[in-house]
Design a protein around this motif. Structure first.
Motif, short mmCIF file in Angstrom:
data_model
loop_
_atom_site.label_atom_id
_atom_site.label_comp_id
_atom_site.label_asym_id
_atom_site.label_seq_id
_atom_site.Cartn_x
_atom_site.Cartn_y
_atom_site.Cartn_z
N ASP A 143 43.75 42.84 52.49
CA ASP A 143 42.58 43.57 52.00
C ASP A 143 41.94 42.85 50.82
O ASP A 143 40.70 42.76 50.73
N LEU A 144 42.76 42.35 49.92
CA LEU A 144 42.23 41.66 48.74
C LEU A 144 41.54 40.35 49.12
O LEU A 144 40.47 40.03 48.60
N GLU A 145 42.13 39.60 50.03
CA GLU A 145 41.53 38.33 50.45
C GLU A 145 40.18 38.56 51.12
O GLU A 145 39.22 37.81 50.89
N ASP A 146 40.09 39.61 51.94
CA ASP A 146 38.81 39.93 52.60
C ASP A 146 37.77 40.35 51.57
O ASP A 146 36.60 39.95 51.65
N THR A 147 38.19 41.15 50.60
CA THR A 147 37.26 41.63 49.57
C THR A 147 36.78 40.49 48.68
O THR A 147 35.61 40.44 48.29
N ILE A 148 37.67 39.57 48.37
CA ILE A 148 37.30 38.41 47.55
C ILE A 148 36.21 37.59 48.23
O ILE A 148 35.24 37.15 47.59
N GLU A 149 36.33 37.38 49.53
CA GLU A 149 35.31 36.62 50.27
C GLU A 149 33.95 37.32 50.21
O GLU A 149 32.92 36.66 50.10
N GLU A 150 33.95 38.64 50.26
CA GLU A 150 32.69 39.39 50.19
C GLU A 150 32.11 39.35 48.78
O GLU A 150 30.90 39.20 48.60
N CYS A 151 32.98 39.47 47.78
CA CYS A 151 32.52 39.47 46.38
C CYS A 151 31.89 38.14 45.98
O CYS A 151 30.99 38.09 45.14
N LYS A 152 32.36 37.06 46.59
CA LYS A 152 31.83 35.73 46.27
C LYS A 152 30.36 35.59 46.66
O LYS A 152 29.66 34.71 46.16
N LYS A 153 29.89 36.45 47.55
CA LYS A 153 28.52 36.33 48.06
C LYS A 153 27.46 36.90 47.11
O LYS A 153 26.27 36.68 47.32
N SER A 154 27.89 37.64 46.08
CA SER A 154 26.92 38.28 45.19
C SER A 154 27.32 38.12 43.73
O SER A 154 28.46 38.38 43.37
N ASP A 155 26.37 37.73 42.90
CA ASP A 155 26.61 37.64 41.46
C ASP A 155 26.82 39.03 40.87
O ASP A 155 27.37 39.15 39.77
N SER A 156 26.38 40.06 41.58
CA SER A 156 26.53 41.43 41.09
C SER A 156 27.99 41.87 41.09
O SER A 156 28.34 42.87 40.46
N LEU A 157 28.85 41.14 41.81
CA LEU A 157 30.23 41.57 41.99
C LEU A 157 31.22 40.66 41.26
O LEU A 157 32.38 40.57 41.64
N LYS A 158 30.75 40.01 40.20
CA LYS A 158 31.63 39.10 39.45
C LYS A 158 32.82 39.85 38.85
O LYS A 158 33.96 39.36 38.90
#
Length: 297
Positions: A143-158
């Motif tokens: 779950d964390l690895e999947d979420t990390i990949e998604e968070c990398k796509k937006s500066d809003s999720l730093k």
């Protein structure tokens, strides 16, 4: 006389043209004003209709076009909420903020809604942390690895990205520690079995067991007899883990006022997320609890 009549005709034509121009301009202004009011009232479909009406009055108007594009993205983001597509929503809101407009009326609504989306993402990350605390390292890591990949796509999720990276590091460390402990316990189990077989005759004659270890059914490991509870077939440490994991032990939150919502394991309120107590760091077989601040129960 001819000259005077000519001047009067030209003047009338100019006045008529000016009135027509002002009429179109006023229609445009009225449509834009009503559209913005509908955005504030969150009546986005009506707002889009008014901005389209403004385009009829002022063809190819960039402001009206961009406001329509922003609203379409916002509607798309909100419609996907029931499917839990939080990262899809963040993508749409980021696109809204990238579109240049003279007014921020749509951007303000989008960024207000963004707070709800970020709260949902934070709640998801909280659940991953609970998985780690419950020893579900494999699912938590995925779950964390999947979420990390998604968070990398937006500066809003730093902020969310940094938190997930820290949790992933913790998860891997605990997973490795658990694997090593399981291996050690298996070796101990085999050693005890070996000693039991080799000393079977001695045990029968003395009527006493050769080992001071007993098998805990909860986490499936050997513990000292003094730390074992016969009634539950669990050690005192596992009994404490079971108790802390139960919602029956949850306490009222002093911050938001909700009842039975604060876990003493995580120390957090499941509603407002407020950290009320230090989280549990480690539980020993004898039931001793070590908290993250170094204190003990």
């Amino acid at each position: 006389m001819v000259l005077i009549l000519g001047i009067m005709v030209v003047g009338c034509n100019k006045a008529e043209t000016s009135e027509q121009s002002e009429g179109i301009s006023q229609e445009y202004k009225d449509a834009m004003s009503k559209g913005k009011s509908n955005v504030i009232e969150e009546e986005y479909d009506k707002a889009i209709d008014y901005f389209k009406l403004a385009l009829e009055s002022k063809e190819n108007d960039t402001e009206a076009k961009n406001l329509i594009d922003q609203l379409n993205l916002l509607v798309e983001a909100e419609d996907s909420e029931e499917h839990g597509a939080y990262f899809f929503q963040i993508e749409k809101i980021d696109k809204i903020n990238d579109i240049k407009t003279e007014t921020d009326v749509v951007k303000d609504k989008a960024n207000e809604y963004k707070k709800t989306v970020l709260k949902n993402i934070d709640d998801s990350i909280d659940s991953f942390e609970e998985e780690i605390n419950d020893g579900k390292y494999k699912s938590a890591q995925k779950d964390l690895e999947d979420t990390i990949e998604e968070c990398k796509k937006s500066d809003s999720l730093k902020e969310q990205l940094d938190r997930c990276n820290e949790l992933l590091k913790t998860c891997k460390e605990k997973k490795k520690e658990a694997e090593e402990q399981a291996k050690k316990q298996e070796e101990q189990k085999q050693q005890v079995a070996s000693n039991s077989n080799s000393n079977g005759s001695s045990k029968k004659s003395s009527g006493k067991k050769n080992s001071n270890k007993v098998w805990c059914e909860w986490k499936r490991h050997y513990v000292d007899k003094e730390n074992f509870i016969d009634m539950t077939n669990r050690c005192q440490g596992c009994e404490m883990r079971r108790s802390l994991a139960s919602t029956f032990t949850y306490e009222d939150c002093p911050s938001c006022g909700n009842t039975c919502c604060v876990s003493r394991y995580t120390g957090k309120c499941e509603y407002c997320g407020e950290k009320v107590y230090p989280a549990v760091k480690k539980i020993y077989d004898d039931g001793t609890v070590i908290l993250e601040d170094g204190s003990t129960w």
